[in-house]
Enzyme design. Structure first.
Site, short mmCIF file in Angstrom:
data_model
loop_
_atom_site.label_atom_id
_atom_site.label_comp_id
_atom_site.label_asym_id
_atom_site.label_seq_id
_atom_site.Cartn_x
_atom_site.Cartn_y
_atom_site.Cartn_z
N ARG A 2 -3.44 4.79 -1.88
CA ARG A 2 -3.14 3.52 -1.43
C ARG A 2 -2.90 2.37 -2.42
NH1 ARG A 2 -5.73 -0.34 2.82
NH2 ARG A 2 -6.79 -1.98 1.70
N GLU A 48 0.86 -5.22 11.05
CA GLU A 48 0.47 -3.82 10.76
C GLU A 48 1.33 -2.88 11.82
OE1 GLU A 48 -1.84 -2.26 8.88
OE2 GLU A 48 -2.68 -4.21 8.08
N ASN A 107 -4.09 -5.34 -2.36
CA ASN A 107 -4.18 -6.42 -1.19
C ASN A 107 -5.66 -7.01 -1.01
OD1 ASN A 107 -2.95 -7.83 0.94
ND2 ASN A 107 -3.56 -6.40 2.56
N ARG A 108 -6.43 -6.65 -2.33
CA ARG A 108 -7.50 -7.28 -2.68
C ARG A 108 -7.49 -8.13 -3.88
NH1 ARG A 108 -7.54 -5.45 1.43
NH2 ARG A 108 -9.19 -4.34 2.66
N TYR A 145 -11.30 -6.80 9.85
CA TYR A 145 -12.59 -6.97 9.18
C TYR A 145 -12.24 -7.93 7.92
CZ TYR A 145 -9.50 -3.33 7.03
OH TYR A 145 -8.38 -2.34 6.44
N HIS A 166 2.51 -3.79 6.46
CA HIS A 166 1.54 -2.81 6.45
C HIS A 166 1.67 -1.72 7.74
CE1 HIS A 166 -1.00 -4.49 2.85
NE2 HIS A 166 -0.05 -5.46 3.23
N SER A 167 0.73 -0.60 7.47
CA SER A 167 0.62 0.18 8.69
C SER A 167 -0.99 0.88 8.42
CB SER A 167 1.58 1.42 8.75
OG SER A 167 1.46 2.43 7.79
N TYR A 168 -1.64 1.17 9.63
CA TYR A 168 -1.21 1.20 10.82
C TYR A 168 -1.77 0.28 11.64
CZ TYR A 168 -5.03 4.36 11.07
OH TYR A 168 -6.48 4.79 10.75
N HIS A 172 0.80 -1.31 0.15
CA HIS A 172 0.06 -0.08 -0.09
C HIS A 172 0.88 1.11 0.01
CE1 HIS A 172 -3.55 -2.28 1.50
NE2 HIS A 172 -3.91 -2.26 0.19
N ALA A 173 0.38 2.18 -0.97
CA ALA A 173 1.58 3.33 -1.17
C ALA A 173 1.65 4.16 0.06
CB ALA A 173 0.86 3.95 -2.37
N ARG A 174 0.64 4.59 0.70
CA ARG A 174 0.83 5.58 1.62
C ARG A 174 1.26 4.98 3.05
NH1 ARG A 174 -6.04 5.76 2.40
NH2 ARG A 174 -6.09 3.99 3.42
N GLU A 175 1.53 3.87 3.17
CA GLU A 175 2.09 3.25 4.28
C GLU A 175 3.56 3.27 4.40
OE1 GLU A 175 -0.16 -0.65 4.51
OE2 GLU A 175 -1.93 0.37 4.20
O1 PAY Z 1 -4.64 -9.43 6.26
O2 PAY Z 1 -6.87 -8.53 6.17
C1 PAY Z 1 -5.60 -8.31 6.05
C2 PAY Z 1 -4.96 -7.17 5.73
C3 PAY Z 1 -5.95 -5.91 6.11
C4 PAY Z 1 -5.14 -4.83 5.67
C5 PAY Z 1 -6.03 -4.35 4.46
O3 PAY Z 1 -7.14 -3.42 4.51
O4 PAY Z 1 -5.43 -4.70 3.32
C6 PAY Z 1 -5.38 -3.69 6.76
C7 PAY Z 1 -5.18 -2.03 6.43
C8 PAY Z 1 -3.78 -2.00 5.79
O5 PAY Z 1 -2.88 -2.14 6.26
O6 PAY Z 1 -3.99 -1.81 4.54
C9 PAY Z 1 -5.16 -1.37 7.81
C10 PAY Z 1 -5.04 0.11 7.46
C11 PAY Z 1 -5.07 1.10 8.58
C12 PAY Z 1 -6.14 0.62 6.47
O7 PAY Z 1 -5.89 1.43 5.46
O8 PAY Z 1 -7.39 0.42 6.77
ZN ZN Z 2 -1.92 -1.54 4.18
#
Ligand code: PAY
Ligand code: ZN
Length: 305
Positions: A125, A266, A142-143, A244, A195-197, A71-74
């Site tokens: 992101r 994270e 990450n999707r 989530y 990742h963060s945060y 993710h770009a902003r992390e």
């Molecule tokens: O393993 O389910 C997972 C990763 C969850 C991450 C995601 O949404 O991809 C969690 C988020 C992330 O690091 O991208 C958390 C951050 C704070 C966000 O953008 O919500």
């Molecule tokens: Zn991330």
């Protein structure tokens, strides 16, 4: 004395600076380091993995994979990944981390997005690919991985931050990364993505509140690693449960191809500064995190055949 490269952990760095650092290490420590170009991003930036191994036949021992910058902003994520690289390559006291394990580290999986956060939009992101159906750009890497792709917590709308893309591995960044990992999947025993945060150690699965059969093994190792953290404490548990449901994540995919230990960490903070963690915290976060790698290396040396 000043190191012979333009890298430090008191400021955040542009991609060219990070890549110059990797190139410097590759040139300076040819026996220890191999810089591997695994492909190109959508905007044709190179995608680099650095292998660190003191083995006489690198590529044959158990290995640990670490990536950052999905993710770009992390921004803290590539910073920690480059710190780990520097410590493993240049600090003799860390040699024991190399004695039984090879390391594959990819500090910036999404270089187009990372540069875009520096030039244009600090809160970007996703990747930067163009959509054929929308003027909105980018896919959430990450999707976009190919396990339970298109399930919960992944948007079909190209304008959303969690846009899944048109198909699994539609993005050159996730395709190249996953193909490289697959090619090393008999060697890689632990997949760690930074990742963060939030300060979480997240255990699969993330696509739904589902626990792999060996969840307790993953939990025990994560708890052991997290016990090394002093300054920043991390909450350990199932990803979908603690955060989530999010389908198409890299950690779920790594687990699905048989890499036993798969984690999303994270990094700090817990939300005070969120994605814009002050540069003064980079080094403290890195130094707090690094000792956990000893726990991982020790486990991986004997865990999985
Ligand atoms: O393993 O389910 C997972 C990763 C969850 C991450 C995601 O949404 O991809 C969690 C988020 C992330 O690091 O991208 C958390 C951050 C704070 C966000 O953008 O919500
Ligand atoms: Zn991330």
């Amino acid at each position: 004395s000043k190191a012979a490269y333009n890298m430090d952990w008191i400021s955040y760095h542009r991609l060219n600076n990070i890549y110059a650092f990797l190139t410097y290490l590759n040139t300076t420590y040819p026996k220890l380091v191999q810089l591997i170009n695994i492909g190109s991003s959508y905007e044709k930036r190179p995608l680099y993995v650095i292998r660190i191994s003191n083995s006489s036949s690198p590529g044959t021992r158990p290995a640990i994979w670490i990536d950052g910058g999905i993710h770009a902003r992390e921004w803290i994520s590539p910073a920690v990944a480059t710190y780990i690289i520097q410590q493993l390559v240049e600090v003799p006291a860390n040699a024991k981390l190399l004695s039984n394990v090879d390391w594959y580290i990819m500090p910036v999986v999404n270089p187009d997005g990372y540069e875009f956060t520096h030039t244009t939009n600090r809160m970007w992101r996703k990747t930067r690919s163009v959509s054929s159906t929308s003027s909105c750009r980018g896919v959430d890497p990450n999707r976009n991985f190919g396990f339970k792709w298109g399930g919960l917590g992944a948007s079909t709308n190209p304008c959303q931050d969690t846009y899944r893309g048109t198909k699994a591995f539609s993005e050159p960044e996730t395709l190249a990364t996953s193909n490289f990992i697959k090619g090393k999947s008999s060697q890689i025993k632990l997949y760690l993505t930074l990742h963060s945060y939030g300060q979480y150690a997240l255990i699969p699965y993330g696509y739904d509140v589902v626990y792999p059969p060996d969840y307790n093994d993953l939990l025990a190792l994560a708890n052991n690693a997290a016990s090394k953290f002093v300054k920043y404490t991390y909450t350990v548990g199932n990803s979908a449960d603690l955060l989530y449901a999010a389908s198409g994540g890299s950690d779920d995919w790594a687990k699905s191809i048989g890499i036993k230990y798969s984690y999303t960490f994270e990094l700090p903070d817990r939300g005070t500064n969120a994605f814009t963690l002050p540069a003064s915290e980079i080094l403290p976060v890195c130094q707090d995190f690094f000792p956990a790698l000893d726990v991982f290396a020790t486990k991986v040396a004997t865990c999985c055949g």
